[in-house]
Write an enzyme that holds these catalytic residues in place. Sequence first.
Site, PDB file in Angstrom:
ATOM      1  N   ASN A 116       4.133   0.797   1.966  1.00  0.00           N
ATOM      2  CA  ASN A 116       4.071  -0.287   2.921  1.00  0.00           C
ATOM      3  C   ASN A 116       4.207  -1.580   2.357  1.00  0.00           C
ATOM      4  O   ASN A 116       3.512  -1.886   1.354  1.00  0.00           O
ATOM      5  CB  ASN A 116       2.936  -0.218   3.797  1.00  0.00           C
ATOM      6  CG  ASN A 116       2.560   0.894   4.806  1.00  0.00           C
ATOM      7  OD1 ASN A 116       3.179   0.946   5.729  1.00  0.00           O
ATOM      8  ND2 ASN A 116       1.634   1.824   4.400  1.00  0.00           N
TER       9      ASN A 116
ATOM     10  N   ARG B 170      -7.927   7.504   4.692  1.00  0.00           N
ATOM     11  CA  ARG B 170      -8.152   7.348   5.986  1.00  0.00           C
ATOM     12  C   ARG B 170      -8.190   8.949   6.205  1.00  0.00           C
ATOM     13  O   ARG B 170      -7.340   9.679   5.660  1.00  0.00           O
ATOM     14  CB  ARG B 170      -6.970   6.940   6.445  1.00  0.00           C
ATOM     15  CG  ARG B 170      -6.962   5.368   6.738  1.00  0.00           C
ATOM     16  CD  ARG B 170      -5.844   4.698   7.219  1.00  0.00           C
ATOM     17  NE  ARG B 170      -4.718   5.060   6.268  1.00  0.00           N
ATOM     18  CZ  ARG B 170      -3.294   4.933   6.842  1.00  0.00           C
ATOM     19  NH1 ARG B 170      -3.126   4.418   7.780  1.00  0.00           N
ATOM     20  NH2 ARG B 170      -2.427   5.403   5.930  1.00  0.00           N
TER      21      ARG B 170
ATOM     22  N   GLU C  48       6.529   0.502  11.962  1.00  0.00           N
ATOM     23  CA  GLU C  48       5.379   0.583  11.387  1.00  0.00           C
ATOM     24  C   GLU C  48       4.122   0.458  12.274  1.00  0.00           C
ATOM     25  O   GLU C  48       4.556   0.251  13.522  1.00  0.00           O
ATOM     26  CB  GLU C  48       5.235  -0.777  10.502  1.00  0.00           C
ATOM     27  CG  GLU C  48       6.175  -0.845   9.354  1.00  0.00           C
ATOM     28  CD  GLU C  48       5.983   0.226   8.476  1.00  0.00           C
ATOM     29  OE1 GLU C  48       5.189   0.654   8.187  1.00  0.00           O
ATOM     30  OE2 GLU C  48       7.205   0.749   7.833  1.00  0.00           O
ATOM     31  N   GLY C  49       3.020   1.141  11.890  1.00  0.00           N
ATOM     32  CA  GLY C  49       2.058   0.996  12.660  1.00  0.00           C
ATOM     33  C   GLY C  49       1.540   2.130  13.573  1.00  0.00           C
ATOM     34  O   GLY C  49       0.394   2.184  14.164  1.00  0.00           O
TER      35      GLY C  49
ATOM     36  N   SER D  35      -3.132  -3.004   5.755  1.00  0.00           N
ATOM     37  CA  SER D  35      -4.304  -3.436   6.222  1.00  0.00           C
ATOM     38  C   SER D  35      -5.457  -2.360   5.492  1.00  0.00           C
ATOM     39  O   SER D  35      -5.276  -1.297   4.868  1.00  0.00           O
ATOM     40  CB  SER D  35      -4.546  -3.334   7.713  1.00  0.00           C
ATOM     41  OG  SER D  35      -4.168  -2.215   7.979  1.00  0.00           O
TER      42      SER D  35
ATOM     43  N   LYS E  29      11.668   2.962   6.035  1.00  0.00           N
ATOM     44  CA  LYS E  29      11.805   4.256   5.989  1.00  0.00           C
ATOM     45  C   LYS E  29      13.066   4.644   5.509  1.00  0.00           C
ATOM     46  O   LYS E  29      13.274   5.680   4.688  1.00  0.00           O
ATOM     47  CB  LYS E  29      11.355   5.013   7.281  1.00  0.00           C
ATOM     48  CG  LYS E  29      10.265   4.732   7.926  1.00  0.00           C
ATOM     49  CD  LYS E  29       8.914   5.156   7.287  1.00  0.00           C
ATOM     50  CE  LYS E  29       7.683   5.008   8.071  1.00  0.00           C
ATOM     51  NZ  LYS E  29       7.236   3.838   8.491  1.00  0.00           N
TER      52      LYS E  29
ATOM     53  N   ARG F 189       0.860  -1.160  -0.194  1.00  0.00           N
ATOM     54  CA  ARG F 189      -0.277  -0.043   0.141  1.00  0.00           C
ATOM     55  C   ARG F 189       0.829   1.018  -0.093  1.00  0.00           C
ATOM     56  O   ARG F 189       1.794   1.447   0.899  1.00  0.00           O
ATOM     57  CB  ARG F 189      -0.844  -0.278   1.252  1.00  0.00           C
ATOM     58  CG  ARG F 189      -2.106   0.858   1.130  1.00  0.00           C
ATOM     59  CD  ARG F 189      -2.840   1.028   2.220  1.00  0.00           C
ATOM     60  NE  ARG F 189      -2.301   1.818   3.267  1.00  0.00           N
ATOM     61  CZ  ARG F 189      -2.344   1.404   4.513  1.00  0.00           C
ATOM     62  NH1 ARG F 189      -3.051   0.625   5.176  1.00  0.00           N
ATOM     63  NH2 ARG F 189      -1.516   2.337   5.343  1.00  0.00           N
TER      64      ARG F 189
ATOM     65  N   GLU G 275       4.652   7.063   2.477  1.00  0.00           N
ATOM     66  CA  GLU G 275       5.360   5.897   2.931  1.00  0.00           C
ATOM     67  C   GLU G 275       4.883   4.940   1.921  1.00  0.00           C
ATOM     68  O   GLU G 275       3.672   4.943   1.347  1.00  0.00           O
ATOM     69  CB  GLU G 275       5.245   5.504   4.306  1.00  0.00           C
ATOM     70  CG  GLU G 275       3.935   5.017   4.642  1.00  0.00           C
ATOM     71  CD  GLU G 275       4.080   4.200   5.884  1.00  0.00           C
ATOM     72  OE1 GLU G 275       5.025   3.489   6.227  1.00  0.00           O
ATOM     73  OE2 GLU G 275       2.970   3.861   6.378  1.00  0.00           O
TER      74      GLU G 275
ATOM     75  N   LYS H  85      11.288  10.011  11.368  1.00  0.00           N
ATOM     76  CA  LYS H  85      10.801   8.927  11.460  1.00  0.00           C
ATOM     77  C   LYS H  85      11.873   7.813  11.617  1.00  0.00           C
ATOM     78  O   LYS H  85      12.859   7.913  10.815  1.00  0.00           O
ATOM     79  CB  LYS H  85      10.277   8.481   9.925  1.00  0.00           C
ATOM     80  CG  LYS H  85       9.015   9.490   9.404  1.00  0.00           C
ATOM     81  CD  LYS H  85       8.323   8.887   8.365  1.00  0.00           C
ATOM     82  CE  LYS H  85       7.301   9.884   7.600  1.00  0.00           C
ATOM     83  NZ  LYS H  85       6.621   9.166   6.732  1.00  0.00           N
TER      84      LYS H  85
HETATM   85  P1  ADP Z   1       3.735   4.497   9.840  1.00  0.00           P
HETATM   86  O1  ADP Z   1       4.506   3.272   8.986  1.00  0.00           O
HETATM   87  O2  ADP Z   1       3.629   4.241  11.351  1.00  0.00           O
HETATM   88  O3  ADP Z   1       2.177   4.534   9.233  1.00  0.00           O
HETATM   89  P2  ADP Z   1       4.033   6.982   8.408  1.00  0.00           P
HETATM   90  O4  ADP Z   1       5.088   7.237   7.731  1.00  0.00           O
HETATM   91  O5  ADP Z   1       2.713   6.501   7.600  1.00  0.00           O
HETATM   92  O6  ADP Z   1       4.366   5.999   9.604  1.00  0.00           O
HETATM   93  O7  ADP Z   1       3.670   8.119   9.550  1.00  0.00           O
HETATM   94  C1  ADP Z   1       2.456   8.184  10.037  1.00  0.00           C
HETATM   95  C2  ADP Z   1       1.541   9.151   9.975  1.00  0.00           C
HETATM   96  O8  ADP Z   1       2.110  10.464  10.007  1.00  0.00           O
HETATM   97  C3  ADP Z   1       1.079   9.250   8.210  1.00  0.00           C
HETATM   98  O9  ADP Z   1      -0.087   8.395   8.231  1.00  0.00           O
HETATM   99  C4  ADP Z   1       0.798  10.732   8.128  1.00  0.00           C
HETATM  100  O10 ADP Z   1      -0.613  11.275   8.696  1.00  0.00           O
HETATM  101  C5  ADP Z   1       1.809  11.610   9.197  1.00  0.00           C
HETATM  102  N1  ADP Z   1       2.977  11.808   8.197  1.00  0.00           N
HETATM  103  C6  ADP Z   1       4.107  10.972   7.903  1.00  0.00           C
HETATM  104  N2  ADP Z   1       4.714  11.672   7.238  1.00  0.00           N
HETATM  105  C7  ADP Z   1       4.362  12.898   6.752  1.00  0.00           C
HETATM  106  C8  ADP Z   1       4.795  13.991   6.164  1.00  0.00           C
HETATM  107  N3  ADP Z   1       5.910  14.064   5.524  1.00  0.00           N
HETATM  108  N4  ADP Z   1       4.100  15.051   6.300  1.00  0.00           N
HETATM  109  C9  ADP Z   1       2.963  15.142   6.669  1.00  0.00           C
HETATM  110  N5  ADP Z   1       2.342  14.002   7.691  1.00  0.00           N
HETATM  111  C10 ADP Z   1       3.030  12.824   7.676  1.00  0.00           C
HETATM  112 MG    MG Z   2       3.831   2.485   7.510  1.00  0.00          MG
HETATM  113 MG    MG Z   3       1.529   4.941   7.575  1.00  0.00          MG
END
Ligand code: ADP
Ligand code: MG
Ligand code: MG
Length: 536
Positions: free
Chosen positions: A156, A512, A419-420, A161, A330, A136, A154, A415
Amino acid sequence: MASFNFSTWPPQLTPEQLEALTLAATTYALSHGLLYLPPSQSPSNTQPRIPTTAIHAPLSLVPAPFPRAQFQAARGLQSVYNVLYARIAMDTQFLDTVMGAEEGVGKADEFTGTLWRGWKKIREHGMLPLHLGLFRSDYLLHAAEDRLALKQVEFNTISSSFGPLSERVAAMHRNLLASTSYFSASPHLIAEKFPENSTTSGLVEGLAKAHEAYGVRDARILFVVQPNERNVFDQRWLEYELLEKHQIHVVRQTLADLAVSALLDPSTHALTLTLPSTNPSPYEISTIYFRASYTPSDFPSPSYYDTRFLLERSRAIKCPSLPLQLAGGKKVQEALTRPGVLERFLSNEGAKWGAQALDLTAHAADIRATWMGMWALDSEDADIVAALDHLPAGQENVPPGTRLARLKAPSLVLKPQREGGGNNVYREAIPAFLDALPAEEREAWIAMEMIETPRGVSGYLVRASPSSSGTDNGGTEKKVVRTEVISELGIFGYALFGGGEVVEREVGWLVRTKGTESNEGGVAAGFSVLDSVVLV
Ligand code: ADP
Ligand code: MG
Ligand code: MG
């Protein structure tokens, strides 16, 4: 800027309309398996083996506006991403350098290092079955220079899910469109602006293709699940579709269950499960679908890693394999942004491992256009140093990547390799975090520019009240919150690879939506609700 005015969204609802729509939405959700298990009441935080109640999943009453062009662009890119991540997973040298425990991020991050060491030992012994990825790719809209750009959050590669539940939210919005008068309140609320969503069958197609490639008709697919999982219905819908459409049986097991049930044939490497309570003879496993083992808490003791590695050593097809899980880090996302790295993976030359002579370099610019700036906290790259030109002296011992993160903190997110949800550090919290971060852990983190989403768009978010989880006194409390929101689009795809060609497809989407007061997304982590789109 797109012609659509986001700040006019959603159309105004009277309290009576709101109540009628909430009733229609939650009833639809409960009728159609758009469900969650309620929070556990048991002190051990494990779900009862046989649940007796469910609650509707957190959901958005009105779909989120998303520009049609960017929605289609995201779907169009997915096949390139599918092949890209397949190639990354096959590039052992690259993964060792970026994620390994000797020269990569695995040095600084114990969890990543442990997975990498396990993989290294296993690959020395041969065994190269196919890999399956159910991916995803997540995006936000970035409001920059008077236009809206699609930017990747990101990618995945493990436990991606909400495919089945997102399909059901889209169906719910379509039902509300047909059944309630409110949905005639905006010219945008018309059927042709509600794209189709059939993610479940697409994800299941990937699993079924892996099963078929394994070649033993009566074998089963193993779902490795968390003991305290609340998002079980999302997983069960995949299981039901596998059985009903493909006549493939699924076995659900936790890593703890597998420590007892799993057996590896030393000569054939076939994985079998012995489950005397349900079946006298062992099941052979064709495909292992991980909805667990992506976070350190899935491994409460070293023996859990032993179980994970036993599964990896089998000839069953892993979704994902350890290298494919590592490819989703990441740090890999950041490494791809460095000059020439993406281009090498997309070129024919980058795919030496495969017979497939597919040169995707023509898509490199489109892929890069979806990326925000990223760098490593331990980076000493020339462009990072150059960006620091005017920095005052006094931090000579701090790597340029960390100094730049401090300088640009208000527009950044940091970051780790996790994950999660719930693991990132945002904007103003960054300087104090950097002060406390031990130098040897810097390498485990990347800095990423924040995506600045269009402001002023609101939504109606509905969560089941905690009281509805057990006794029947729900419904009297206020469940709906109108708030300013950010919506994140996810595009699903699968890739089956490792045998010289990549069998892949884009298979659907998810939205979401979260309140803007939260930096994080994540439905399971409790920050967002499930949503769908209205294409504007
Ligand atoms: P995870 O693997 O824990 O889901 P993410 O990289 O998706 O990690 O980060 C979690 C959340 O943080 C994302 O769903 C988003 O809402 C926010 N986020 C992450 N990176 C960014 C970014 N560069 N700009 C704005 N929001 C972000
Ligand atoms: Mg993720
Ligand atoms: Mg995410």
